[in-house]
Design a protein around this motif. Structure first.
Motif, PDB file in Angstrom:
ATOM      1  N   VAL A  75       1.294  -3.893  -6.776  1.00  0.00           N
ATOM      2  CA  VAL A  75       1.988  -2.599  -6.754  1.00  0.00           C
ATOM      3  C   VAL A  75       2.825  -2.489  -5.482  1.00  0.00           C
ATOM      4  CG1 VAL A  75       1.687  -0.103  -6.524  1.00  0.00           C
ATOM      5  CG2 VAL A  75       0.365  -1.361  -8.223  1.00  0.00           C
ATOM      6  N   ASP A  76       2.224  -2.817  -4.349  1.00  0.00           N
ATOM      7  CA  ASP A  76       2.956  -2.733  -3.087  1.00  0.00           C
ATOM      8  C   ASP A  76       4.096  -3.737  -3.035  1.00  0.00           C
ATOM      9  OD1 ASP A  76       1.511  -0.622  -2.099  1.00  0.00           O
ATOM     10  OD2 ASP A  76       0.185  -1.836  -0.840  1.00  0.00           O
ATOM     11  N   ARG A  77       3.845  -4.950  -3.514  1.00  0.00           N
ATOM     12  CA  ARG A  77       4.910  -5.969  -3.509  1.00  0.00           C
ATOM     13  C   ARG A  77       6.088  -5.521  -4.377  1.00  0.00           C
ATOM     14  NH1 ARG A  77       2.059  -9.825  -5.143  1.00  0.00           N
ATOM     15  NH2 ARG A  77       1.447 -10.530  -3.061  1.00  0.00           N
ATOM     16  N   ALA A  78       5.800  -4.935  -5.538  1.00  0.00           N
ATOM     17  CA  ALA A  78       6.865  -4.475  -6.437  1.00  0.00           C
ATOM     18  C   ALA A  78       7.732  -3.418  -5.752  1.00  0.00           C
ATOM     19  CB  ALA A  78       6.253  -3.909  -7.717  1.00  0.00           C
ATOM     20  N   CYS A  79       7.095  -2.495  -5.023  1.00  0.00           N
ATOM     21  CA  CYS A  79       7.859  -1.429  -4.377  1.00  0.00           C
ATOM     22  C   CYS A  79       8.657  -1.954  -3.190  1.00  0.00           C
ATOM     23  CB  CYS A  79       6.919  -0.309  -3.953  1.00  0.00           C
ATOM     24  SG  CYS A  79       6.204   0.591  -5.349  1.00  0.00           S
ATOM     25  N   ARG A  80       8.105  -2.937  -2.483  1.00  0.00           N
ATOM     26  CA  ARG A  80       8.870  -3.523  -1.379  1.00  0.00           C
ATOM     27  C   ARG A  80      10.102  -4.247  -1.898  1.00  0.00           C
ATOM     28  NH1 ARG A  80       3.783  -5.401   0.256  1.00  0.00           N
ATOM     29  NH2 ARG A  80       4.416  -7.558  -0.192  1.00  0.00           N
ATOM     30  N   LEU A  81       9.926  -5.024  -2.945  1.00  0.00           N
ATOM     31  CA  LEU A  81      11.034  -5.856  -3.427  1.00  0.00           C
ATOM     32  C   LEU A  81      12.023  -5.076  -4.280  1.00  0.00           C
ATOM     33  CD1 LEU A  81       9.071  -9.121  -4.355  1.00  0.00           C
ATOM     34  CD2 LEU A  81      10.317  -8.598  -2.245  1.00  0.00           C
ATOM     35  N   ALA A  82      11.541  -4.124  -5.050  1.00  0.00           N
ATOM     36  CA  ALA A  82      12.441  -3.378  -5.944  1.00  0.00           C
ATOM     37  C   ALA A  82      13.121  -2.212  -5.248  1.00  0.00           C
ATOM     38  CB  ALA A  82      11.663  -2.860  -7.159  1.00  0.00           C
ATOM     39  N   PHE A  83      12.412  -1.553  -4.329  1.00  0.00           N
ATOM     40  CA  PHE A  83      12.921  -0.330  -3.736  1.00  0.00           C
ATOM     41  C   PHE A  83      13.246  -0.466  -2.257  1.00  0.00           C
ATOM     42  CE2 PHE A  83       9.763   1.554  -6.945  1.00  0.00           C
ATOM     43  CZ  PHE A  83      10.685   1.464  -7.981  1.00  0.00           C
ATOM     44  N   GLY A  84      12.972  -1.627  -1.663  1.00  0.00           N
ATOM     45  CA  GLY A  84      13.276  -1.828  -0.260  1.00  0.00           C
ATOM     46  C   GLY A  84      12.333  -1.119   0.684  1.00  0.00           C
ATOM     47  N   HIS A  85      11.136  -0.764   0.211  1.00  0.00           N
ATOM     48  CA  HIS A  85      10.162  -0.102   1.073  1.00  0.00           C
ATOM     49  C   HIS A  85       9.677  -1.063   2.155  1.00  0.00           C
ATOM     50  CE1 HIS A  85       8.896   3.021  -2.209  1.00  0.00           C
ATOM     51  NE2 HIS A  85      10.177   3.093  -1.884  1.00  0.00           N
ATOM     52  N   MET A  97       6.740  -0.924   3.473  1.00  0.00           N
ATOM     53  CA  MET A  97       5.418  -1.273   2.962  1.00  0.00           C
ATOM     54  C   MET A  97       5.243  -0.510   1.656  1.00  0.00           C
ATOM     55  SD  MET A  97       2.728   0.848   5.355  1.00  0.00           S
ATOM     56  CE  MET A  97       3.306   0.093   6.875  1.00  0.00           C
ATOM     57  N   GLY A  98       4.368  -0.973   0.811  1.00  0.00           N
ATOM     58  CA  GLY A  98       4.188  -0.318  -0.478  1.00  0.00           C
ATOM     59  C   GLY A  98       3.421   0.990  -0.360  1.00  0.00           C
ATOM     60  N   PRO A  99       3.315   1.750  -1.462  1.00  0.00           N
ATOM     61  CA  PRO A  99       2.678   3.069  -1.420  1.00  0.00           C
ATOM     62  C   PRO A  99       1.191   3.022  -1.083  1.00  0.00           C
ATOM     63  CG  PRO A  99       3.161   2.411  -3.677  1.00  0.00           C
ATOM     64  CD  PRO A  99       3.871   1.444  -2.798  1.00  0.00           C
ATOM     65  N   LEU A 100       0.499   1.976  -1.512  1.00  0.00           N
ATOM     66  CA  LEU A 100      -0.935   1.917  -1.249  1.00  0.00           C
ATOM     67  C   LEU A 100      -1.222   1.484   0.184  1.00  0.00           C
ATOM     68  CD1 LEU A 100      -2.031   0.468  -4.692  1.00  0.00           C
ATOM     69  CD2 LEU A 100      -1.995   2.854  -3.928  1.00  0.00           C
ATOM     70  N   ALA A 101      -0.383   0.610   0.733  1.00  0.00           N
ATOM     71  CA  ALA A 101      -0.501   0.296   2.161  1.00  0.00           C
ATOM     72  C   ALA A 101      -0.161   1.522   3.002  1.00  0.00           C
ATOM     73  CB  ALA A 101       0.415  -0.870   2.531  1.00  0.00           C
ATOM     74  N   THR A 102       0.810   2.291   2.559  1.00  0.00           N
ATOM     75  CA  THR A 102       1.151   3.542   3.243  1.00  0.00           C
ATOM     76  C   THR A 102      -0.032   4.504   3.222  1.00  0.00           C
ATOM     77  OG1 THR A 102       3.488   3.319   2.670  1.00  0.00           O
ATOM     78  CG2 THR A 102       2.715   5.526   3.229  1.00  0.00           C
ATOM     79  N   ALA A 103      -0.693   4.603   2.061  1.00  0.00           N
ATOM     80  CA  ALA A 103      -1.866   5.468   1.948  1.00  0.00           C
ATOM     81  C   ALA A 103      -2.972   4.997   2.880  1.00  0.00           C
ATOM     82  CB  ALA A 103      -2.360   5.486   0.504  1.00  0.00           C
ATOM     83  N   ASP A 104      -3.192   3.695   2.946  1.00  0.00           N
ATOM     84  CA  ASP A 104      -4.207   3.158   3.852  1.00  0.00           C
ATOM     85  C   ASP A 104      -3.885   3.488   5.309  1.00  0.00           C
ATOM     86  OD1 ASP A 104      -5.820   2.087   1.900  1.00  0.00           O
ATOM     87  OD2 ASP A 104      -5.303  -0.005   2.291  1.00  0.00           O
ATOM     88  N   GLN A 105      -2.615   3.419   5.667  1.00  0.00           N
ATOM     89  CA  GLN A 105      -2.213   3.747   7.037  1.00  0.00           C
ATOM     90  C   GLN A 105      -2.494   5.208   7.357  1.00  0.00           C
ATOM     91  OE1 GLN A 105      -1.070   2.010   9.566  1.00  0.00           O
ATOM     92  NE2 GLN A 105      -0.324   0.082   8.767  1.00  0.00           N
ATOM     93  N   ALA A 106      -2.160   6.092   6.436  1.00  0.00           N
ATOM     94  CA  ALA A 106      -2.335   7.527   6.669  1.00  0.00           C
ATOM     95  C   ALA A 106      -3.801   7.941   6.616  1.00  0.00           C
ATOM     96  CB  ALA A 106      -1.539   8.327   5.645  1.00  0.00           C
ATOM     97  N   GLY A 107      -4.596   7.230   5.817  1.00  0.00           N
ATOM     98  CA  GLY A 107      -6.004   7.582   5.617  1.00  0.00           C
ATOM     99  C   GLY A 107      -6.203   8.135   4.213  1.00  0.00           C
TER     100      GLY A 107
END
Length: 291
Positions: free
Chosen positions: A219-229, A231-241
């Protein structure tokens, strides 16, 4: 404000976000008073600031030791909130709890001089509700920075119901002066702009994992490669808590009664298991560099 454009800045709350705000303000030349209730938190904050500055210096090719030292020298720490008295800018960055923030702002109202900018780094609590704790709600504004503060460019400037045009302009000037680009949120609704967007996006990413459609890494890889993020949304969630994610999502679900903000069972299970993300070493991903 001094003749060279710098000013005295109080940052109340020395967690990851507060330390980052203190760092960028000091790096821009401001004298900073960083407050926390405990010396241990302040020590961790300064260690984090030092490490962040040294990483940035290394990326810049080295030879910037004096700049790192000068930035650190502009940050004073204290457990005594009375030490913020006289600061022209105060940025609150404590936990996302309305009563706690109101207590902080009642103290800032008492301690800061007339004309001071009183800013909250809330990611979703209405600024108007926070400002009610003061006798000068026109001077209270949201300055929603993003994590990690030294690297993320955006700052949401959020207008409360009584925030004056002068306060919005002052907040924008301060944020741009420490290297941020700003958007102004004109309606003070929970979640503002970016929190509403990212929470809905992240929760849908959680559902993709929960239903077995895709693994967290993919999921995170798809968002990085497709949307230029970055980090992906789940890595972002992990960072925020993940505990913070669940709390914010619950607040938005209550406010907007929209299924996009319903908390997936998988998120509840991870939080109950103590898997809160990077700060605990495990969330959707495993983090070897947990604090």
């Amino acid at each position: 404000m001094t003749a060279d454009g710098t000013t005295s800045v109080a940052v109340v709350g020395a967690g990851f976000m507060g330390a980052g705000i203190a760092q960028v303000a000091a790096a821009a030349g401001h004298e900073v008073v960083l407050h926390s209730r405990t010396e241990a938190t302040l020590r961790r904050a300064l260690e984090g600031v030092r490490a962040s500055l040294e990483r940035a210096a290394a990326r810049g090719g080295g030879g910037r030791e004096a700049e790192v030292a000068a930035t650190l020298a502009r940050i004073r720490t204290t457990t005594d909130l009375e030490r913020v008295a006289g600061c022209a800018v105060a940025v609150e960055s404590v936990a996302e709890d309305l009563e706690l923030k109101q207590r902080v702002f009642a103290d800032l109202d008492r301690l800061c001089p007339p004309g001071a900018l009183l800013a909250t780094n809330t990611s979703g609590i209405p600024v108007t509700a926070i400002a009610e704790a003061t006798g000068r709600p026109g001077s209270v504004v949201g300055t929603h920075f993003f994590s990690p503060v030294p690297r993320m460019e955006l700052c949401e400037i959020v207008r409360g119901r009584e925030t004056t045009d002068e306060t919005v302009a002052a907040a924008r000037s301060f944020a741009e002066g420490i290297g941020k680009s700003c958007v102004v949120v004109e309606k003070d609704l929970p979640g503002f702009v970016t929190t509403r967007l990212i929470i809905a996006f992240v929760l849908e990413a959680v559902r993709l994992v929960e239903t077995g459609i895709c693994g967290a890494d993919d999921v995170d890889r798809a968002c990085r490669l497709a949307f230029g993020h970055a980090m992906g949304p789940l890595a972002t969630a992990d960072q925020a808590g993940l505990d913070v994610l669940r709390e914010v999502a619950a607040g938005l679900a209550k406010e907007y009664t929209h299924p996009a903000f319903a908390t997936p069972d998988l998120l509840d299970r991870l939080v109950a298991a103590g898997r809160h993300g990077r700060k605990t070493g495990r969330g959707f991903h495993v983090w070897d560099d947990a604090p």
